[in-house]
Every structure is written in structure tokens, then in C-alpha cells.
Scaffold this active site. Structure first.
Site, PDB file in Angstrom:
ATOM      1  N   SER A 201     -33.579  37.308 -16.084  1.00  0.00           N
ATOM      2  CA  SER A 201     -33.800  36.567 -14.977  1.00  0.00           C
ATOM      3  C   SER A 201     -32.491  36.458 -14.122  1.00  0.00           C
ATOM      4  O   SER A 201     -31.409  37.467 -14.651  1.00  0.00           O
ATOM      5  CB  SER A 201     -33.877  34.890 -15.482  1.00  0.00           C
ATOM      6  OG  SER A 201     -34.048  33.880 -14.319  1.00  0.00           O
ATOM      7  N   CYS A 202     -32.135  36.239 -12.817  1.00  0.00           N
ATOM      8  CA  CYS A 202     -31.161  36.236 -11.997  1.00  0.00           C
ATOM      9  C   CYS A 202     -31.118  35.311 -11.112  1.00  0.00           C
ATOM     10  O   CYS A 202     -31.738  34.132 -11.059  1.00  0.00           O
ATOM     11  CB  CYS A 202     -31.006  37.781 -11.514  1.00  0.00           C
ATOM     12  SG  CYS A 202     -32.097  38.237 -10.546  1.00  0.00           S
ATOM     13  N   GLY A 203     -30.730  35.542  -9.717  1.00  0.00           N
ATOM     14  CA  GLY A 203     -30.803  34.720  -8.769  1.00  0.00           C
ATOM     15  C   GLY A 203     -32.097  34.781  -8.044  1.00  0.00           C
ATOM     16  O   GLY A 203     -32.982  33.395  -7.759  1.00  0.00           O
TER      17      GLY A 203
ATOM     18  N   TRP B 277     -33.847  32.107 -10.690  1.00  0.00           N
ATOM     19  CA  TRP B 277     -33.103  30.893 -10.336  1.00  0.00           C
ATOM     20  C   TRP B 277     -33.530  30.262  -9.096  1.00  0.00           C
ATOM     21  O   TRP B 277     -33.329  28.942  -8.909  1.00  0.00           O
ATOM     22  CB  TRP B 277     -31.521  30.849 -10.437  1.00  0.00           C
ATOM     23  CG  TRP B 277     -30.936  29.604 -10.467  1.00  0.00           C
ATOM     24  CD1 TRP B 277     -30.183  29.021  -9.530  1.00  0.00           C
ATOM     25  CD2 TRP B 277     -30.752  28.822 -11.699  1.00  0.00           C
ATOM     26  NE1 TRP B 277     -29.668  27.925 -10.095  1.00  0.00           N
ATOM     27  CE2 TRP B 277     -30.277  27.421 -11.266  1.00  0.00           C
ATOM     28  CE3 TRP B 277     -31.496  29.001 -12.918  1.00  0.00           C
ATOM     29  CZ2 TRP B 277     -30.027  26.569 -12.108  1.00  0.00           C
ATOM     30  CZ3 TRP B 277     -31.315  27.740 -14.080  1.00  0.00           C
ATOM     31  CH2 TRP B 277     -30.884  26.690 -13.474  1.00  0.00           C
TER      32      TRP B 277
END
Length: 278
Positions: free
Chosen positions: A236-238, A265
Site C-alpha cells: 500500500s502507499c498513498g 491511503w
């Protein structure tokens, strides 16, 4: 499965192959003040076409560059001259951020014959290799999508994982964003991380010269972050872009089956009821 990366030497030696397609996937954050498509038009690796992750996306959703339907993906890449039976090399000018995303997208759509250029356009240019500004005109080809949903996670699956703990979540945002000590670049998002996630910043996987670190160094980075490489992993990330750098790095050390939380996110941090870890 072999190393997902190819060198600039390899690409230069194989440029003339008729079964090779090169895609420039460069993408920048909106606040960077740069136009990736204009930069591609001005200068690129010969025969490269521009792969726009904001266009080859599900634009009906209010989340950025979400994975499109197989039909839309097929329609877009066919027009780029990409079809069945071809080897694809993806590159970018931003430390794997979008080339890794494109690599993941093609694999989700069932096309495994794709590599990422190690060091990207910056390395190619620094080495003085041939570049041009000519558009690469390709005939439309047939692309058959064979969706591999095992490589994708959605909001409900990540919610369920809070209880099942079936998968480890690896968050590739910076340590400060992960800890919630700085504001998110997109307004309106909560600060922090998915409870139980491990932090492996995408930047930590890239060497000072812009190439990806070797497999031994990569393995050490994940282990030091508390990631069990013998267990399932979702990244996962932004907004689902830099997360794919971790998927690429994990493939380099032999884990080719890691999934990616597409909403990341931007989705999790915008929900009124999602729990937050700090």
C-alpha cells in the site's frame, strides 16, 4: 520467474527486436509542476510510446489512477501497439514510481512478459545513449486481458484482513507519513497508517544511482522492517503508485505473488470509520 528488471545495456542491444515494445510511464505528483507527457514528447528512448497511468485508469471513480476494467485496459494498450506475444519494457524518470505501477498493471491483466528498465530514463540519458523526439507510430494490435485478481486488494479485503491477519501490509510511504507526524499531500485525509502495517519506504529500495538495490540488500530491508518474507504480503502507499515499487523489489527477491491495495491511503484515510494506526 526471472529478474523483473533489465539493464540499459540489454535494452540498447534489443532495441531493434520486432517483438519488443517500450513504454514511458513517467508520472509526477500534481504539485511537482512537471508535465510528464510533454517531457516524453520532447525526448525519450527510441521507439517508446507514452503510457499514461491517469488515462489508462478507472476515471469513473473519485480515486486517482485506479485500475481500469480489462476492457478499457485492452482498448488503450491496443492503440499503443501493444498486444499478445510481445515483450514490454517499462521505464520512467522518477525512481520506478510509475514503471513499477505499469509492470503491476500488465501482470494483473495477465501479461507476464514485461520488464522494468533498471535506472530508468535518467540512467539511459546519463550514459549518453541514443534518444529522440519522434513519435513511434504502431499499428493497433490485439491484446487479450486475462485478469489476475489475486494481485489486487480492495477496501473490504483490507478491512477483513484487520481481523484475519492473513496478509502482512507493507506501506511504502515515507516514515513521517506512516507515523502520521506530517500532513498528507492530498487534503482531507487522516494521518497515520493501516493498523498492523509495516513501513518500507519506496525510496529505501532504490540505490543512490537510481537503480534498484540488489536482492540481498532488498531482503535485508524487508526483514529489518519486520516483514516475514515467507508469508503473504499486500503493499500500500498513498495512491497505489509507489506501492508497486515494493512489489517489484519483492519480485526481485523471488516473491512474485504479492498483491497491491489499489485504493491505498487515499481511500483508507478518507473513510469515516476506518481505524488508524500511529
Amino acid at each position: 520467474m526471472s529478474d523483473p528488471l533489465v539493464s540499459t545495456d540489454w535494452l540498447e542491444q534489443n532495441l531493434a527486436r520486432p517483438d519488443l515494445r517500450i513504454i514511458d510511464c513517467t508520472w509526477f505528483m500534481p504539485d511537482a509542476g512537471r508535465d510528464a507527457k510533454a517531457e516524453h514528447d520532447a525526448l525519450h528512448i527510441p521507439r517508446a510510446v507514452y503510457f499514461d497511468i491517469d488515462d489508462i485508469a478507472d476515471t469513473d471513480r473519485d480515486l486517482p489512477h485506479m485500475l481500469p476494467s480489462p476492457a478499457k485496459f485492452s482498448s488503450r494498450v491496443r492503440k499503443l501497439g501493444i498486444g499478445d506475444g510481445l515483450t514490454i519494457v517499462a521505464y520512467d524518470n522518477n525512481n520506478f514510481y510509475a514503471s513499477a505501477r505499469a509492470w503491476w498493471m500488465f501482470r494483473v491483466m495477465g501479461h507476464e512478459d514485461i520488464k522494468v528498465l533498471d535506472g530508468g530514463f535518467a540512467k539511459w540519458q546519463a550514459e549518453g545513449r541514443h534518444m529522440d523526439d519522434l513519435p513511434d507510430r504502431r499499428n493497433v494490435r490485439h491484446f487479450t486481458p486475462r485478469a489476475n485478481t489475486l494481485l489486487v486488494r480492495d477496501l473490504d479485503q483490507i478491512r477483513g484482513n484487520l481481523t484475519s491477519r492473513r496478509e502482512q501490509v507493507v506501506d511504502t510511504r515515507s516514515a513521517e507519513r506512516f507515523a502520521g507526524t506530517v500532513a498528507e499531500p492530498r487534503p482531507g485525509l487522516k494521518a497515520g497508517h493501516i493498523p498492523g502495517a509495516k513501513n518500507v519506504p519506496a525510496s529505501s529500495l532504490v540505490a543512490a544511482d537510481g537503480t534498484m538495490k540488489d536482492s540481498r540488500a532488498l531482503e535485508a530491508i524487508f526483514v529489518e522492517a519486520g516483514v516475514d518474507l515467507g508469508q503473504p504480503i499486500t503493499t500500500s502507499c498513498g495512491s497505489g503508485v509507489s506501492a508497486a515499487v515494493a512489489n517489484l523489489a519483492l519480485a526481485r527477491i523471488g516473491k512474485h505473488d504479492t498483491a497491491l491495495y489499489d485504493g491505498s491511503w487515499t481511500e483508507w484515510g478518507s473513510q469515516p470509520d476506518t481505524p488508524i494506526g500511529r
